[in-house]
Design an enzyme around this catalytic site. Structure first.
Site, PDB file in Angstrom:
ATOM      1  N   ASN A 221       0.845  -1.198   0.000  1.00 62.72           N
ATOM      2  CA  ASN A 221       0.000   0.000   0.000  1.00 62.72           C
ATOM      3  C   ASN A 221       0.880   1.248   0.000  1.00 62.72           C
ATOM      4  O   ASN A 221       2.108   1.140  -0.033  1.00 62.72           O
ATOM      5  CB  ASN A 221      -0.955  -0.014   1.194  1.00 62.72           C
ATOM      6  N   ASP A 290      -3.892  -6.893   5.074  1.00 66.75           N
ATOM      7  CA  ASP A 290      -4.824  -7.802   5.753  1.00 66.75           C
ATOM      8  C   ASP A 290      -4.694  -9.229   5.219  1.00 66.75           C
ATOM      9  O   ASP A 290      -4.999 -10.189   5.915  1.00 66.75           O
ATOM     10  CB  ASP A 290      -6.265  -7.315   5.548  1.00 66.75           C
ATOM     11  N   LYS A 300       9.418 -16.483 -10.744  1.00 63.35           N
ATOM     12  CA  LYS A 300       8.596 -15.398 -11.302  1.00 63.35           C
ATOM     13  C   LYS A 300       7.394 -15.970 -12.074  1.00 63.35           C
ATOM     14  O   LYS A 300       7.565 -16.866 -12.913  1.00 63.35           O
ATOM     15  CB  LYS A 300       9.464 -14.562 -12.237  1.00 63.35           C
TER      16      LYS A 300
END
Ligand code: PMT
Length: 422
Positions: A221, A290, A300
């Site tokens: 975030n 969360d 990858k």
């Protein structure tokens, strides 16, 4: 939980300050002084001399302080409310800013020829004074003699500063800036420094967490860590032992702070649960993911030509702050959480306060431009529990450094109430 030492922290929250304003051009700055004191959580009552009202109106200071401004000793209506002796007893401290040469002279001689000088005679509270006058008046022998006498009588002088003056002169006599005056008041109320071995331990989480999807991609975030680092800086400045559990950010470690670097929510959880049982205060400012990928790919993830969508299975991360708050009582610190909301801020924050078992929560509306994630400024609603129900304090937009001081003060105020058994 380690108990809160009885000394070491400076808080203006809840202090009752009587601000005296006399007739100098610097009187216009008293508006900012009132505003800063209110932001710091003080109750402020203003008394103006006759001359001061030529420079700034009582109405301005009334609007900012939220209290009627007193201007006259012989005012039957005001005396019927809080009489001048009662007002003198009410104050935790008297601060006069600006103080003219004339007012200083009258104070030195113990005169009581208006409300402000009368209150100064009638009060036993500590007194601080910020002189403001022309440089020649300040240098004058009479003023210097008077100021020395005031100091000998126990007045604490703030400034004056030197520099350009409103009259065009340059030199000493300018009133100190409002921020310096607030800092002097804060220092005045600061208890003696605490010995390092008695310092409370404050553990703070800050920044984002990163949850790997594969070796090169992650979920995260926009948290920059600024709010949490500002809190760590403020706690250390006030003498606490501070441990900062930080997600990946590009901020330097604040002076005197121990920093533990983590990347994922699970790492942050482990560090928090290791440190919290020995801590006095735990502040969860981190924006913790969360959810994390159920299985982060070892290599990858490759784009597939025959597939337009990719489904990730996420699993819930532990709730760090809820687990800290659920520690057994003898290990549980005072727990302050944050709530990042985009709507119904108060309702969601009340819910998180109760659901996570926190003592206090700092709710910020992260949908507001220029506030919250990544910015230098923030605004918040502080909510805390009391035996009579939840209380709250709304902090308007301000630099995160300033908001951190307010949050930390409120934390300590609540903690000391609990420590004293009130
Ligand atoms: O870092 P900045 O750029 O300065 O931005 C500051 C900020 C916006 C990140 C900060 O002010 C803030 O709001 N931090 C909390 C962000 C958040 O995750 O809020 P939340 O409402 O989702 O979580 C509520 C509380 O639970 C928070 O104390 C959080 O740290 C905690 N939590 C959440 C999830 C989880 N798994 N564990 C937790 O401990």
């Amino acid at each position: 939980m380690a108990s809160l030492p009885q000394s070491g922290f400076s808080s203006l929250a809840g202090k009752r300050l009587l601000l005296g304003v006399s007739a100098g051009i610097a009187a216009y700055k008293s508006a900012l002084i009132v505003r800063l004191l209110k932001q710091a959580g003080c109750e402020v009552r203003v008394v103006m001399t006759d001359g001061a009202q030529a420079f700034i109106t009582p109405l301005t200071l009334q609007a900012l302080s939220g209290e009627p401004v007193r201007t006259s000793l012989l005012d039957p209506e005001a005396e019927a409310g809080m009489g001048h002796i009662e007002l003198a007893r009410w104050a935790d401290a008297i601060v006069i800013a600006p103080a003219t040469a004339d007012l200083i002279a009258r104070l030195v001689h113990g005169m009581a020829d208006d409300l402000l000088t009368t209150l100064c005679l009638a009060s036993e509270a500590p007194r601080l004074i910020a002189p403001a006058m022309n440089q020649a008046m300040w240098r004058h022998t009479a003023t210097q003699r008077n100021v020395a006498q005031l100091a000998a009588d126990g007045w604490q002088l703030i400034g004056p500063a030197a520099g350009d003056q409103a009259c065009g002169d340059v030199g000493p006599g300018r009133m100190s800036e409002p921020e310096e005056i607030i800092e002097a008041i804060r220092r005045h109320f600061a208890p003696p420094p605490i010995a390092p071995q008695d310092a409370p331990h404050v553990v703070i989480t800050a920044g984002p967490t990163r949850e790997a999807l594969d070796p090169v991609r992650y979920l995260s975030n926009h948290s920059s860590g600024k709010m949490g680092y500002a809190l760590a800086t403020e706690a250390a400045r006030q003498g606490a032992r501070v441990t900062l559990i930080s997600g990946p950010v590009s901020l330097p470690t604040p002076a005197g702070v121990e920093r533990i670097e983590v990347e994922t929510a699970l790492q942050m959880h482990a560090a928090a649960l290791r440190l919290a049982p020995e801590a006095t205060v735990f502040i969860g400012c981190a924006a913790v993911a969360d959810y994390r990928a159920e299985n982060a790919a070892e290599h990858k993830l490759k784009k597939s030509d025959d597939r337009d969508t990719l489904t990730l299975t996420l699993v819930k991360n532990p709730d760090i702050i809820a687990d800290v708050a659920a520690l057994p009582i003898e290990q549980r610190p005072f727990v302050v959480g944050f709530a990042a909301e985009t709507q119904d801020v108060e309702r969601y924050a009340q819910d998180k306060l109760a659901r996570k078992g926190l003592d206090m929560i700092v709710a910020n509306d992260v949908s507001q431009q220029g506030l919250g994630f990544g910015s230098d400024d923030n605004a918040a609603l502080l909510l805390w529990r009391t035996p009579l129900g939840n209380e709250q304090l709304s902090a308007p937009p301000q630099p995160k450094t300033q908001l951190a001081a307010l949050i930390f003060q409120q934390t300590l105020a609540q903690l000391s109430l609990i420590s004293s058994g009130a």
